[in-house]
Design a protein around this motif. Structure first.
Motif, PDB file in Angstrom:
ATOM      1  N   LEU A   5    -130.773  15.759 119.127  1.00  0.00           N
ATOM      2  CA  LEU A   5    -129.655  15.850 120.056  1.00  0.00           C
ATOM      3  C   LEU A   5    -129.869  17.054 120.957  1.00  0.00           C
ATOM      4  CD1 LEU A   5    -126.806  15.330 117.435  1.00  0.00           C
ATOM      5  CD2 LEU A   5    -127.872  13.584 118.866  1.00  0.00           C
ATOM      6  N   THR A   6    -129.513  16.934 122.224  1.00  0.00           N
ATOM      7  CA  THR A   6    -129.671  18.030 123.172  1.00  0.00           C
ATOM      8  C   THR A   6    -128.345  18.274 123.877  1.00  0.00           C
ATOM      9  OG1 THR A   6    -131.975  17.375 123.507  1.00  0.00           O
ATOM     10  CG2 THR A   6    -131.037  18.906 125.113  1.00  0.00           C
ATOM     11  N   TYR A   7    -128.022  19.549 124.043  1.00  0.00           N
ATOM     12  CA  TYR A   7    -126.763  19.954 124.658  1.00  0.00           C
ATOM     13  C   TYR A   7    -127.024  21.009 125.720  1.00  0.00           C
ATOM     14  CZ  TYR A   7    -124.837  17.804 120.498  1.00  0.00           C
ATOM     15  OH  TYR A   7    -124.537  16.913 119.507  1.00  0.00           O
ATOM     16  N   ARG A   8    -126.263  20.966 126.789  1.00  0.00           N
ATOM     17  CA  ARG A   8    -126.254  22.028 127.792  1.00  0.00           C
ATOM     18  C   ARG A   8    -125.160  22.997 127.363  1.00  0.00           C
ATOM     19  NH1 ARG A   8    -128.671  24.154 132.328  1.00  0.00           N
ATOM     20  NH2 ARG A   8    -127.144  25.330 133.485  1.00  0.00           N
ATOM     21  N   VAL A   9    -125.521  24.275 127.248  1.00  0.00           N
ATOM     22  CA  VAL A   9    -124.563  25.290 126.796  1.00  0.00           C
ATOM     23  C   VAL A   9    -124.607  26.460 127.775  1.00  0.00           C
ATOM     24  CG1 VAL A   9    -123.847  26.775 124.903  1.00  0.00           C
ATOM     25  CG2 VAL A   9    -124.925  24.580 124.395  1.00  0.00           C
ATOM     26  N   ASP A  10    -123.655  26.496 128.681  1.00  0.00           N
ATOM     27  CA  ASP A  10    -123.591  27.579 129.661  1.00  0.00           C
ATOM     28  C   ASP A  10    -122.986  28.824 129.030  1.00  0.00           C
ATOM     29  OD1 ASP A  10    -124.693  26.182 131.876  1.00  0.00           O
ATOM     30  OD2 ASP A  10    -122.785  25.143 132.142  1.00  0.00           O
ATOM     31  N   GLY A  11    -123.337  29.973 129.601  1.00  0.00           N
ATOM     32  CA  GLY A  11    -122.763  31.230 129.142  1.00  0.00           C
ATOM     33  C   GLY A  11    -123.655  32.007 128.195  1.00  0.00           C
ATOM     34  N   MET A  12    -124.720  31.401 127.703  1.00  0.00           N
ATOM     35  CA  MET A  12    -125.641  32.110 126.806  1.00  0.00           C
ATOM     36  C   MET A  12    -126.562  32.986 127.655  1.00  0.00           C
ATOM     37  SD  MET A  12    -126.789  29.183 124.072  1.00  0.00           S
ATOM     38  CE  MET A  12    -127.770  28.314 125.292  1.00  0.00           C
ATOM     39  N   SER A  13    -126.725  34.255 127.246  1.00  0.00           N
ATOM     40  CA  SER A  13    -127.541  35.142 128.065  1.00  0.00           C
ATOM     41  C   SER A  13    -128.389  36.137 127.273  1.00  0.00           C
ATOM     42  CB  SER A  13    -126.644  35.917 129.030  1.00  0.00           C
ATOM     43  OG  SER A  13    -125.722  36.706 128.292  1.00  0.00           O
ATOM     44  N   CYS A  14    -128.237  36.167 125.941  1.00  0.00           N
ATOM     45  CA  CYS A  14    -128.956  37.188 125.180  1.00  0.00           C
ATOM     46  C   CYS A  14    -129.305  36.696 123.777  1.00  0.00           C
ATOM     47  CB  CYS A  14    -128.121  38.459 125.084  1.00  0.00           C
ATOM     48  SG  CYS A  14    -126.588  38.225 124.151  1.00  0.00           S
ATOM     49  N   ASN A  15    -130.024  37.523 123.044  1.00  0.00           N
ATOM     50  CA  ASN A  15    -130.426  37.151 121.695  1.00  0.00           C
ATOM     51  C   ASN A  15    -129.217  36.957 120.775  1.00  0.00           C
ATOM     52  OD1 ASN A  15    -132.610  36.596 119.851  1.00  0.00           O
ATOM     53  ND2 ASN A  15    -131.991  38.467 118.793  1.00  0.00           N
ATOM     54  N   HIS A  16    -128.156  37.707 121.002  1.00  0.00           N
ATOM     55  CA  HIS A  16    -126.936  37.526 120.203  1.00  0.00           C
ATOM     56  C   HIS A  16    -126.419  36.094 120.360  1.00  0.00           C
ATOM     57  CE1 HIS A  16    -122.665  37.359 119.385  1.00  0.00           C
ATOM     58  NE2 HIS A  16    -122.802  38.402 118.608  1.00  0.00           N
ATOM     59  N   CYS A  17    -126.483  35.561 121.572  1.00  0.00           N
ATOM     60  CA  CYS A  17    -126.057  34.181 121.827  1.00  0.00           C
ATOM     61  C   CYS A  17    -126.899  33.208 121.006  1.00  0.00           C
ATOM     62  CB  CYS A  17    -126.200  33.840 123.306  1.00  0.00           C
ATOM     63  SG  CYS A  17    -125.305  34.926 124.438  1.00  0.00           S
ATOM     64  N   VAL A  18    -128.200  33.435 120.997  1.00  0.00           N
ATOM     65  CA  VAL A  18    -129.118  32.570 120.244  1.00  0.00           C
ATOM     66  C   VAL A  18    -128.767  32.603 118.763  1.00  0.00           C
ATOM     67  CG1 VAL A  18    -131.522  32.232 119.550  1.00  0.00           C
ATOM     68  CG2 VAL A  18    -130.984  32.834 121.913  1.00  0.00           C
ATOM     69  N   VAL A  19    -128.557  33.787 118.225  1.00  0.00           N
ATOM     70  CA  VAL A  19    -128.232  33.935 116.810  1.00  0.00           C
ATOM     71  C   VAL A  19    -126.893  33.275 116.487  1.00  0.00           C
ATOM     72  CG1 VAL A  19    -127.682  35.623 115.008  1.00  0.00           C
ATOM     73  CG2 VAL A  19    -129.633  36.006 116.526  1.00  0.00           C
ATOM     74  N   ALA A  20    -125.896  33.481 117.336  1.00  0.00           N
ATOM     75  CA  ALA A  20    -124.570  32.915 117.090  1.00  0.00           C
ATOM     76  C   ALA A  20    -124.603  31.388 117.104  1.00  0.00           C
ATOM     77  CB  ALA A  20    -123.576  33.431 118.128  1.00  0.00           C
ATOM     78  N   VAL A  21    -125.222  30.810 118.115  1.00  0.00           N
ATOM     79  CA  VAL A  21    -125.283  29.353 118.227  1.00  0.00           C
ATOM     80  C   VAL A  21    -126.137  28.767 117.118  1.00  0.00           C
ATOM     81  CG1 VAL A  21    -126.086  27.433 119.663  1.00  0.00           C
ATOM     82  CG2 VAL A  21    -124.771  29.300 120.698  1.00  0.00           C
ATOM     83  N   SER A  22    -127.298  29.353 116.879  1.00  0.00           N
ATOM     84  CA  SER A  22    -128.190  28.851 115.831  1.00  0.00           C
ATOM     85  C   SER A  22    -127.526  28.898 114.464  1.00  0.00           C
ATOM     86  CB  SER A  22    -129.486  29.668 115.786  1.00  0.00           C
ATOM     87  OG  SER A  22    -130.204  29.522 116.977  1.00  0.00           O
ATOM     88  N   GLY A  23    -126.822  29.969 114.188  1.00  0.00           N
ATOM     89  CA  GLY A  23    -126.163  30.121 112.897  1.00  0.00           C
ATOM     90  C   GLY A  23    -125.079  29.081 112.670  1.00  0.00           C
ATOM     91  N   GLU A  24    -124.231  28.878 113.675  1.00  0.00           N
ATOM     92  CA  GLU A  24    -123.142  27.909 113.535  1.00  0.00           C
ATOM     93  C   GLU A  24    -123.676  26.473 113.462  1.00  0.00           C
ATOM     94  OE1 GLU A  24    -119.923  28.279 112.969  1.00  0.00           O
ATOM     95  OE2 GLU A  24    -119.973  30.452 113.104  1.00  0.00           O
ATOM     96  N   VAL A  25    -124.594  26.127 114.347  1.00  0.00           N
ATOM     97  CA  VAL A  25    -125.124  24.765 114.366  1.00  0.00           C
ATOM     98  C   VAL A  25    -125.955  24.495 113.115  1.00  0.00           C
ATOM     99  CG1 VAL A  25    -126.611  23.143 115.612  1.00  0.00           C
ATOM    100  CG2 VAL A  25    -125.041  24.623 116.879  1.00  0.00           C
ATOM    101  N   GLY A  26    -126.644  25.506 112.628  1.00  0.00           N
ATOM    102  CA  GLY A  26    -127.467  25.342 111.433  1.00  0.00           C
ATOM    103  C   GLY A  26    -126.668  24.988 110.189  1.00  0.00           C
ATOM    104  N   ARG A  27    -125.360  25.230 110.215  1.00  0.00           N
ATOM    105  CA  ARG A  27    -124.486  24.903 109.070  1.00  0.00           C
ATOM    106  C   ARG A  27    -123.990  23.456 109.095  1.00  0.00           C
ATOM    107  NH1 ARG A  27    -122.022  29.962 110.692  1.00  0.00           N
ATOM    108  NH2 ARG A  27    -122.922  31.615 109.457  1.00  0.00           N
ATOM    109  N   VAL A  28    -124.226  22.754 110.193  1.00  0.00           N
ATOM    110  CA  VAL A  28    -123.768  21.367 110.302  1.00  0.00           C
ATOM    111  C   VAL A  28    -124.621  20.496 109.374  1.00  0.00           C
ATOM    112  CG1 VAL A  28    -123.547  19.384 111.855  1.00  0.00           C
ATOM    113  CG2 VAL A  28    -122.952  21.677 112.671  1.00  0.00           C
ATOM    114  N   PRO A  29    -123.983  19.675 108.546  1.00  0.00           N
ATOM    115  CA  PRO A  29    -124.741  18.811 107.636  1.00  0.00           C
ATOM    116  C   PRO A  29    -125.749  17.929 108.376  1.00  0.00           C
ATOM    117  CG  PRO A  29    -122.426  18.785 107.066  1.00  0.00           C
ATOM    118  CD  PRO A  29    -122.536  19.528 108.372  1.00  0.00           C
ATOM    119  N   GLY A  30    -126.948  17.875 107.839  1.00  0.00           N
ATOM    120  CA  GLY A  30    -128.002  17.057 108.417  1.00  0.00           C
ATOM    121  C   GLY A  30    -128.921  17.787 109.373  1.00  0.00           C
ATOM    122  N   VAL A  31    -128.501  18.963 109.858  1.00  0.00           N
ATOM    123  CA  VAL A  31    -129.318  19.712 110.810  1.00  0.00           C
ATOM    124  C   VAL A  31    -130.461  20.404 110.075  1.00  0.00           C
ATOM    125  CG1 VAL A  31    -129.353  21.689 112.399  1.00  0.00           C
ATOM    126  CG2 VAL A  31    -127.453  20.055 112.460  1.00  0.00           C
TER     127      VAL A  31
END
Length: 69
Positions: A5-31
């Motif tokens: 699955l691919t998503y466009r996510v505006d507003g991300m600009s730094c490594n903190h954004c990468v960590v925050a998004v990766s962490g939350e999405v990584g908790r979704v079952p099946g990911v």
């Protein structure tokens, strides 16, 4: 069967954004993997049996709006 699955996510600009998004999405079952590209503002999610709406909710929890592609 694997899902990608691919998503466009505006507003991300730094490594903190990468960590925050990766962490939350990584908790979704099946990911199994999450790839966040700051340059293109795209988040690619791989796994099996992923609930696409759960991914959008996870990105929202990280503080960003997601648009499926």
């Amino acid at each position: 069967m694997a899902d990608t699955l691919t998503y466009r996510v505006d507003g991300m600009s730094c490594n903190h954004c990468v960590v925050a998004v990766s962490g939350e999405v990584g908790r979704v079952p099946g990911v199994s993997t999450v790839d966040v590209d700051l340059d293109t503002k795209l988040v690619r999610v791989d796994g099996a049996g992923i609930d696409a709406s759960a991914v959008v909710e996870a990105i929202d929890e990280a503080g960003y709006d997601a648009a499926p592609l």
